[in-house]
Design an enzyme around this catalytic site. Structure first.
Site, PDB file in Angstrom:
ATOM      1  N   SER A 258      -2.384  -7.302   5.789  1.00  0.00           N
ATOM      2  CA  SER A 258      -2.540  -7.488   4.347  1.00  0.00           C
ATOM      3  C   SER A 258      -3.405  -8.726   4.120  1.00  0.00           C
ATOM      4  CB  SER A 258      -1.173  -7.681   3.703  1.00  0.00           C
ATOM      5  OG  SER A 258      -0.667  -8.939   4.105  1.00  0.00           O
ATOM      6  N   LYS A 259      -3.557  -9.084   2.875  1.00  0.00           N
ATOM      7  CA  LYS A 259      -4.360 -10.250   2.491  1.00  0.00           C
ATOM      8  C   LYS A 259      -3.938 -11.506   3.256  1.00  0.00           C
ATOM      9  CE  LYS A 259      -6.732 -10.525  -1.714  1.00  0.00           C
ATOM     10  NZ  LYS A 259      -7.323  -9.400  -2.065  1.00  0.00           N
TER      11      LYS A 259
END
Ligand code: GLU
Length: 491
Positions: A258-259
């Site tokens: 994810s980010k």
């Protein structure tokens, strides 16, 4: 050959426009693309936009931009069309409604008027009783007429598939082998929402079938959807495609990528100075290997070597250092012409100038000096800016070991004379410049690092630069004289 293997290869990348395209999605696109290219097939882009609530403005454009940037060009898609269009699900509603009507008429689906609130309550109660929460078949055996009445009265109605209460559904994943799912664990899932939009499951099946998709290559997170899709194929009397599920991608901490693990959006990567071929090389190795220890792969290698056997079944780990390393390798393997073009584009953007300031002849002398050192396209501009624009250094960095300012000034003035002399003699090659600077240093009894550091700071305006003698030659002695004079004036 059976029917399936003789079918023409048609694969699709089917993103939902719910945000920027991320690394995992682009890997799915890449493997579909490579499989199509290798087998003379077609690669299709289909936008799955049936969930209007989750749609994010601009994401369709970003998906298209990301694919183009990575060089994953598709043969059919929303803005280019094709024989099986439209390629945007929200424009294909009538196909889904027809399928739903068939399922309803054949008794394989039914309408349900249970409100979302009641469904939530049902799930809460099941949880309290220690049962797995899910839809309990509330309308499964109610007469269709009763539900049509509810619809007339304006109640929100969904359509659910009548999943057999027992038995198994089996299929062969082309990488993982035989898979088996217990039907009693699958709810009567929704196929048409109250807004008359299909759910992902229904739309995916109707489209894969009507677009003649031969193979579905998608992330492992979709594996539990496959038995649902196979039921739909069966009830609709359609031939299913073959399935291959691609391994999940984790960060180094074993959590889903994810980010948090750094840039995950392809658009961010595009803007960060990565070469598309490096990113493609890197994502190709996320969960796939050509099985010959080869790590540096060009587009053609990926196409030639791609096969399902090379896919891993365990999750792959995203390693940003490896991505940076590969980026450096690909930059160094670019030919000078390509690098010069990239540098010229950066310069005209940064200097907001497309006139002769961006002199390609000059760039062709500069690029070989920096080629071996850069690891990112973003490093190009800062390391060559001084050839085109002088940023006078701060007084505090015009220094030479422990020398006082008056001595520094003196040394610089002498250097101006030396440069003038070189110019008069027409001895302006980097070899002449090196000879002069080295002998000055010896005469002055200074450390080479200190003396060359001083000259570098004055001439380039910075403490780091490409090789100094060559840089001075390219800048030209006249320009260097004026820069050094500028520095003398500040001291
Ligand atoms: N729309 C789904 C997604 O966003 C597609 C899944 C599939 O390939 O079937 O990933």
């Amino acid at each position: 050959m059976n029917n399936k293997s003789s079918k023409k290869i048609r694969v699709r990348f089917a993103p939902s426009p719910t945000g920027d395209p991320h690394l995992g999605a682009m890997r799915t696109a890449l493997f579909n693309w490579a499989f199509a290219k290798k087998n003379n097939g077609k690669f299709i882009l289909r936008i799955e936009d049936t969930d209007k609530k989750r749609q994010v403005e601009g994401s369709i454009e970003n998906i298209i931009e990301g694919l183009h940037w990575l060089g994953l060009n598709y043969d059919e898609g929303p803005e280019i069309g094709g024989d099986y269009g439209p390629y945007t699900q929200s424009q294909r509603k009538s196909l889904y409604i027809n399928a739903v009507n068939k399922l309803l008429d054949d008794g394989n689906a039914y309408m349900c008027d249970l409100s979302t609130n009641d469904l939530e309550k049902m799930k809460e109660e099941q949880k309290l009783q220690g049962k797995p929460p899910g839809y309990n078949g509330y309308s499964r055996n109610r007469p269709r007429k009763e539900l049509e009445e509810s619809k007339k009265n304006g109640l929100p109605i969904v359509v659910r598939l009548k999943v057999p209460l027992s038995g198994n559904i089996e299929f062969e994943d082309l990488r993982r082998g035989p898979m088996k799912f217990d039907l009693s664990k699958i709810d009567d899932f929704v196929i048409l929402k109250a807004d008359e939009m299909p759910t992902y499951h229904l739309a995916s099946v109707v489209d894969d079938s009507s677009m003649n998709i031969s193979h579905v290559l998608r992330g492992e997170e979709w594996i539990s959807s496959t038995p649902k899709h196979l039921m739909l194929y069966k009830f609709l009397g359609l031939d299913p495609p073959s399935f291959v599920h691609l391994p999940l991608i984790f960060g180094k901490d074993k959590a889903k990528l994810s980010k948090r693990h750094g840039a995950n959006s392809i658009i961010e990567y595009k803007e960060s100075g990565l070469l598309p071929e490096a990113l493609v090389n890197y994502i190709a190795l996320l969960g796939w290997s050509p099985r010959n220890d080869k790590e540096v792969l060009k587009y053609k290698d990926i196409i030639d070597l791609f096969d399902f056997k090379g896919l891993s079944v365990s999750p792959s780990i995203f390693d940003p250092e490896k991505l940076n390393w590969l980026n450096g390798v690909h930059i160094r393997s670019l030919n000078d012409k390509d690098l010069i073009q990239i540098a010229a584009d950066k310069l005209s953007k940064e200097l907001k100038d497309d006139s002769d300031l961006v002199d390609k002849n000059k760039l062709s002398e500069i690029i070989p000096l920096i080629k071996e050192r850069i690891k990112s396209i973003d490093e190009i501009y800062p390391s060559i800016e001084f050839f085109f624009k002088y940023n006078k250094p701060d007084k505090s960095i015009i220094k030479c070991g422990n020398l006082e300012n008056s001595k520094i000034k003196n040394n610089l003035e002498n250097l101006l004379n030396d440069f003038n002399e070189l110019q008069e003699r027409n001895s302006t090659s980097h070899k002449d410049i090196e000879l002069l600077l080295r002998s000055n240093c010896e005469k002055l009894d200074l450390k080479l690092r200190d003396y060359l550091g001083l000259v570098r700071n004055c001439v380039t305006g910075s403490e780091v630069s490409p090789p100094l003698f060559e840089s001075i030659e390219i800048l030209g002695l006249e320009e260097c004289i004026s820069r050094i004079q500028d520095c003398i004036n500040t001291l």
